[in-house]
Design a protein around this motif. Sequence first.
Motif, mmCIF file in Angstrom:
data_model
loop_
_atom_site.group_PDB
_atom_site.id
_atom_site.type_symbol
_atom_site.label_atom_id
_atom_site.label_comp_id
_atom_site.label_asym_id
_atom_site.label_seq_id
_atom_site.Cartn_x
_atom_site.Cartn_y
_atom_site.Cartn_z
ATOM 1 N N ILE A 18 0.868 -1.182 0.000
ATOM 2 C CA ILE A 18 0.000 0.000 0.000
ATOM 3 C C ILE A 18 0.902 1.228 0.000
ATOM 4 O O ILE A 18 1.809 1.352 0.816
ATOM 5 C CB ILE A 18 -0.909 0.022 1.244
ATOM 6 C CG1 ILE A 18 -1.863 -1.182 1.204
ATOM 7 C CG2 ILE A 18 -1.713 1.322 1.299
ATOM 8 C CD1 ILE A 18 -2.702 -1.336 2.468
ATOM 9 N N VAL A 19 0.621 2.113 -0.920
ATOM 10 C CA VAL A 19 1.430 3.324 -1.066
ATOM 11 C C VAL A 19 0.635 4.515 -0.564
ATOM 12 O O VAL A 19 -0.572 4.641 -0.827
ATOM 13 C CB VAL A 19 1.811 3.548 -2.545
ATOM 14 C CG1 VAL A 19 2.562 4.865 -2.713
ATOM 15 C CG2 VAL A 19 2.654 2.386 -3.061
ATOM 16 N N SER A 20 1.315 5.394 0.163
ATOM 17 C CA SER A 20 0.692 6.625 0.650
ATOM 18 C C SER A 20 1.506 7.814 0.151
ATOM 19 O O SER A 20 2.706 7.909 0.430
ATOM 20 C CB SER A 20 0.651 6.610 2.178
ATOM 21 O OG SER A 20 0.233 7.878 2.665
ATOM 22 N N LEU A 21 0.862 8.689 -0.604
ATOM 23 C CA LEU A 21 1.504 9.895 -1.124
ATOM 24 C C LEU A 21 0.796 11.096 -0.523
ATOM 25 O O LEU A 21 -0.439 11.098 -0.414
ATOM 26 C CB LEU A 21 1.405 9.920 -2.655
ATOM 27 C CG LEU A 21 1.977 8.701 -3.373
ATOM 28 C CD1 LEU A 21 1.577 8.700 -4.850
ATOM 29 C CD2 LEU A 21 3.488 8.652 -3.238
ATOM 30 N N ASN A 22 1.547 12.135 -0.168
ATOM 31 C CA ASN A 22 0.955 13.224 0.601
ATOM 32 C C ASN A 22 1.374 14.595 0.098
ATOM 33 O O ASN A 22 2.471 14.767 -0.440
ATOM 34 C CB ASN A 22 1.396 13.101 2.066
ATOM 35 C CG ASN A 22 1.126 11.720 2.622
ATOM 36 O OD1 ASN A 22 -0.011 11.292 2.729
ATOM 37 N ND2 ASN A 22 2.191 10.997 2.952
ATOM 38 N N CYS A 23 0.488 15.544 0.314
ATOM 39 C CA CYS A 23 0.781 16.947 0.008
ATOM 40 C C CYS A 23 0.156 17.817 1.088
ATOM 41 O O CYS A 23 -0.908 17.481 1.623
ATOM 42 C CB CYS A 23 0.186 17.358 -1.343
ATOM 43 S SG CYS A 23 1.083 16.751 -2.765
ATOM 44 N N THR A 24 0.808 18.944 1.355
ATOM 45 C CA THR A 24 0.214 19.957 2.213
ATOM 46 C C THR A 24 0.134 21.257 1.430
ATOM 47 O O THR A 24 0.897 21.479 0.478
ATOM 48 C CB THR A 24 1.032 20.177 3.489
ATOM 49 O OG1 THR A 24 2.366 20.571 3.119
ATOM 50 C CG2 THR A 24 1.098 18.925 4.333
ATOM 51 N N TYR A 25 -0.795 22.105 1.825
ATOM 52 C CA TYR A 25 -0.955 23.374 1.141
ATOM 53 C C TYR A 25 -1.220 24.463 2.159
ATOM 54 O O TYR A 25 -1.583 24.190 3.305
ATOM 55 C CB TYR A 25 -2.057 23.305 0.087
ATOM 56 C CG TYR A 25 -3.443 23.007 0.613
ATOM 57 C CD1 TYR A 25 -3.860 21.694 0.829
ATOM 58 C CD2 TYR A 25 -4.348 24.028 0.873
ATOM 59 C CE1 TYR A 25 -5.130 21.420 1.290
ATOM 60 C CE2 TYR A 25 -5.618 23.754 1.332
ATOM 61 C CZ TYR A 25 -6.005 22.448 1.533
ATOM 62 O OH TYR A 25 -7.273 22.177 1.999
ATOM 63 N N SER A 26 -1.040 25.702 1.722
ATOM 64 C CA SER A 26 -1.141 26.808 2.677
ATOM 65 C C SER A 26 -2.351 27.705 2.424
ATOM 66 O O SER A 26 -2.776 28.429 3.323
ATOM 67 C CB SER A 26 0.135 27.655 2.618
ATOM 68 O OG SER A 26 0.347 28.122 1.296
ATOM 69 N N ASN A 27 -2.928 27.644 1.242
ATOM 70 C CA ASN A 27 -3.963 28.593 0.849
ATOM 71 C C ASN A 27 -5.353 28.002 1.097
ATOM 72 O O ASN A 27 -5.760 27.067 0.414
ATOM 73 C CB ASN A 27 -3.786 28.940 -0.634
ATOM 74 C CG ASN A 27 -4.668 30.080 -1.078
ATOM 75 O OD1 ASN A 27 -5.658 30.408 -0.436
ATOM 76 N ND2 ASN A 27 -4.325 30.677 -2.202
ATOM 77 N N SER A 28 -6.072 28.561 2.041
ATOM 78 C CA SER A 28 -7.392 28.013 2.367
ATOM 79 C C SER A 28 -8.431 28.317 1.288
ATOM 80 O O SER A 28 -9.550 27.826 1.351
ATOM 81 C CB SER A 28 -7.860 28.541 3.721
ATOM 82 O OG SER A 28 -7.868 29.950 3.710
ATOM 83 N N ALA A 29 -8.065 29.120 0.279
ATOM 84 C CA ALA A 29 -8.996 29.404 -0.812
ATOM 85 C C ALA A 29 -9.126 28.245 -1.796
ATOM 86 O O ALA A 29 -10.034 28.235 -2.627
ATOM 87 C CB ALA A 29 -8.548 30.658 -1.568
#
Lengths: 110, 114
Positions: A18-29
Motif C-alpha cells: 500500500i502506497v501513501s503519497l501526501n501533500c500539504t498546502y497553505s492557501n485556504s482558498a
Amino acid sequence: QKEVEQDPGPLSVPEGAIVSLNCTYSNSAFQYFMWYRQYSRKGPELLMYTYSSGNKEDGRFTAQVDKSSKYISLFIRDSQPSDSATYLCSYGYNFNKFYFGSGTKLNVKP
Amino acid sequence: DVKVTQSSRYLVKRTGEKVFLECVQDMDHENMFWYRQDPGLGLRLIYFSYDVKMKEKGDIPEGYSVSREKKERFSLILESASTNQTSMYLCASSSDRVNNQPQHFGDGTRLSIL
C-alpha cells in the motif's frame, strides 16, 4: 512559503504494498483537489479529483482530503510495477488558478 | 475521454528561430493553458486563454506569445528562441468558467534550442 509542499521521494516499495503519497498546502482558498500520474516523457494524466473533505475511491486508488489540516493524500492499494511514475498533487480555485506539487517519484519493484 | 493533442513530441530548433507549438482539444473546452515543466521547478504557467481571442499572462510570459483563433486550438509562439527555453512544454484544457473543473493535459512537446 510554497503554496504546495510535496515530498519528491523517490519512494521505492515492493509489488503489492500500500502506497501513501501526501501533500500539504497553505492557501485556504483552494476549492478542488487533483492527483495526476506522469510517466517518464509523457504528460500528466488525471487520476482523481474531488471538491470536498473526506475520501473518494476509484478502483485501487483513494484520494483523501482534510481541509481543516490543509492536507491531501493518495493511497494506492495492491501496487503494481505499472504504477511506477511521478505523482503530482494539484489544487485549484476559480476556473483558472491551479497550483502543483513538485511530484513524488514512485518505484514499485516486482 | 478528453483528448488534448500536441502536434510534436520532440522538436529541435536553433537560437533566434521563431517556434510554433500547437495544441488541439476535442471536448469543446473553454479554457486552455500552456505550461513549461523543468526539473526542480515543477509546472509553471506561461499563458492561458478562457475564450477565442482572449488570453492572459501566467507566471512566466516573457519571451512567449499565444494565439487562439479557434476554440479548439491554442498555439504557443517563441518569438526568438533562446537556449533557456529548452524545456518540456505542456498544454492543458478545462471545460468552463462556471463549474470548477480539473485540467486535462497533452503528452507534451520536448523542445531543445541549440
